[in-house]
Design an enzyme around this catalytic site. Sequence first.
Site, PDB file in Angstrom:
ATOM      1  N   LEU A  70      10.292  13.879 -56.925  1.00 51.50           N
ATOM      2  CA  LEU A  70      11.729  14.157 -56.958  1.00 51.50           C
ATOM      3  C   LEU A  70      12.444  12.981 -56.314  1.00 51.50           C
ATOM      4  O   LEU A  70      12.290  12.740 -55.120  1.00 51.50           O
ATOM      5  CB  LEU A  70      12.056  15.443 -56.184  1.00 51.50           C
ATOM      6  CG  LEU A  70      11.162  16.661 -56.438  1.00 51.50           C
ATOM      7  CD1 LEU A  70      11.655  17.858 -55.617  1.00 51.50           C
ATOM      8  CD2 LEU A  70      11.146  17.022 -57.924  1.00 51.50           C
ATOM      9  N   LYS A 119      15.670  12.853 -36.067  1.00 47.18           N
ATOM     10  CA  LYS A 119      14.286  12.463 -35.769  1.00 47.18           C
ATOM     11  C   LYS A 119      13.856  13.012 -34.404  1.00 47.18           C
ATOM     12  O   LYS A 119      12.707  13.423 -34.227  1.00 47.18           O
ATOM     13  CB  LYS A 119      14.160  10.941 -35.823  1.00 47.18           C
ATOM     14  CG  LYS A 119      14.361  10.406 -37.249  1.00 47.18           C
ATOM     15  CD  LYS A 119      14.623   8.913 -37.263  1.00 47.18           C
ATOM     16  CE  LYS A 119      14.770   8.383 -38.675  1.00 47.18           C
ATOM     17  NZ  LYS A 119      15.275   7.007 -38.733  1.00 47.18           N
TER      18      LYS A 119
HETATM   19  N1  LIG Z   1      18.875   4.358 -41.602  1.00 48.27           N
HETATM   20  C1  LIG Z   1      17.570   4.501 -41.016  1.00 48.27           C
HETATM   21  C2  LIG Z   1      16.531   4.534 -42.112  1.00 48.27           C
HETATM   22  C3  LIG Z   1      15.249   5.140 -41.712  1.00 48.27           C
HETATM   23  O1  LIG Z   1      15.357   6.502 -41.483  1.00 48.27           O
HETATM   24  C4  LIG Z   1      17.342   3.351 -40.040  1.00 48.27           C
HETATM   25  O2  LIG Z   1      18.179   2.463 -39.905  1.00 48.27           O
HETATM   26  O3  LIG Z   1      16.329   3.353 -39.353  1.00 48.27           O
END
Ligand SMILES: N[C@@H](CCO)C(=O)O
Length: 432
Positions: free
Chosen positions: A12, A209
Amino acid sequence: MSPTRPVRLALLGCGTVGTEVVRLLHEQADDLTARIGAPLEIAGIAVRRLGRDRGDLPVDPSLFTTDALGLIKRDDVDLVVEVVGGIESARTWLVEGLRAGKSVVTANKALLAEDGGTLHDAAAEGNADLYYEASVAGAIPLLRPLRESLHGDRVTAVTGIVNGTTNFILSSMATTGAGFNEALEEATELGYAEADPTADVEGFDAAAKAAILASLAFHTRVTAADVFREGMTGVTAGDMASAKEMGCTIKLLCIAQRRDDTVSVRVHPAMIPLSHPLAGVGDAFNAVFVETEAAGPLMFYGRGAGGRPTASAVLGDIVAAARNKLSGTRAPSESNYAKLRVRPIGESLTRYHISLDVAERPGVLATVAGVFAQHEVSIATVRQSGRADDAKLVIVTHSAPDAALAATVEELASLDIVRSIASVLRVEGGAG
Ligand SMILES: N[C@@H](CCO)C(=O)O
Ligand SMILES: NC(=O)c1ccc[n+]([C@@H]2O[C@H](COP(=O)([O-])OP(=O)(O)OC[C@H]3O[C@@H](n4cnc5c(N)ncnc54)[C@H](O)[C@@H]3O)[C@@H](O)[C@H]2O)c1
Ligand code: NA
């Protein structure tokens, strides 16, 4: 399923990560077959628009479809690999697949952080695997170590640089003396920052995260809403210079700490000493420092973004899920038995670095120190520079509840003798 039958996957999304997943599946087909014990086949690729020129992508154009749900429901699909992103559609697709017993590999940190519980429950219901290594720190093998290798140990803290864009900006500010806007412009020109960098610079990406890492490290469901978040747009060239004077640098950190039966999960810019393992992580690299009771400190370092590095993590998960399919087993399911309480930021223990412009006259230092004492905040170091109207005080505290530190700063700001509060930064890792 018979060991000779191919393992078939529904892909996907065919964007930055998806195209590299297709390429790696093609380039490494023979090795993947040998490692899994059966060939991997793409059953279909769900895209938003058909007929787009996909250059030299090594794939049969008849595999493309705009009907993601229809593809997932097909009887010949064993695994669902989701690299679209976003919440609503992805949740519907993944829950549908998992409940039907199709294992899922996803890079979708936003969905995992907002509603990972629903996905884990659906995986349990369908007796299917849910893998998401690419969702945190891209290519770096980090979730599997937390989810498996460290399950005999107790994790006490996870401190990470998990956003490449902001690490590039802060590293550039530290090395060139540039301000935030100038460094952001450079990051955009070089293709690190997205056209809309809000999710990165305001810390939303890192907070998602942090929630995923804290959930795995502490066997507790932690969502993005539980994470205290402060972005890095307020970090100035002056802050960086001040950090340098103290032998420190400034990083946007994701911090998850266990204390007794509670955890603190937060994302904010912080000063760390140059001797800290995370201080030397430059450019757009990610690194995560894990502390455990038995193993001690562990450091994970590598590329947290980019199509090909991220696809590496996706492929690793595909191989694991495909092997489990063939052997009729399942990866370890979600571990959330500890159910630790998430402390609000006010209760989290932090340290502050406060830079004040003050009037230079007798008693000023005593008055300022008195405000700290009233809030039961202990001062670690004080430096004064300048004279007369230019007097500047830089105070670093010992650790105290964040609420007490914030109240101290608020009261300082209201004093006549304090002309302005030039900067307030949290301090981590023994700096100061
Ligand atoms: N936008 C994120 C990408 C990875 O999740 C970063 O700059 O690390
Ligand atoms: N790019 C990275 O470095 C990176 C790193 C780690 C994790 N991720 C995650 O990976 C996922 C994908 O990221 P990306 O950078 O490849 O994004 P991208 O925007 O390049 O690709 C997403 C693709 O999904 C397609 N899409 C949108 N709606 C769709 C639909 N309804 N059906 C089918 N396809 C649809 C889009 O057209 C696009 O091609 C996100 O969850 C992201 O957070 C990306
Ligand atoms: Na990872």
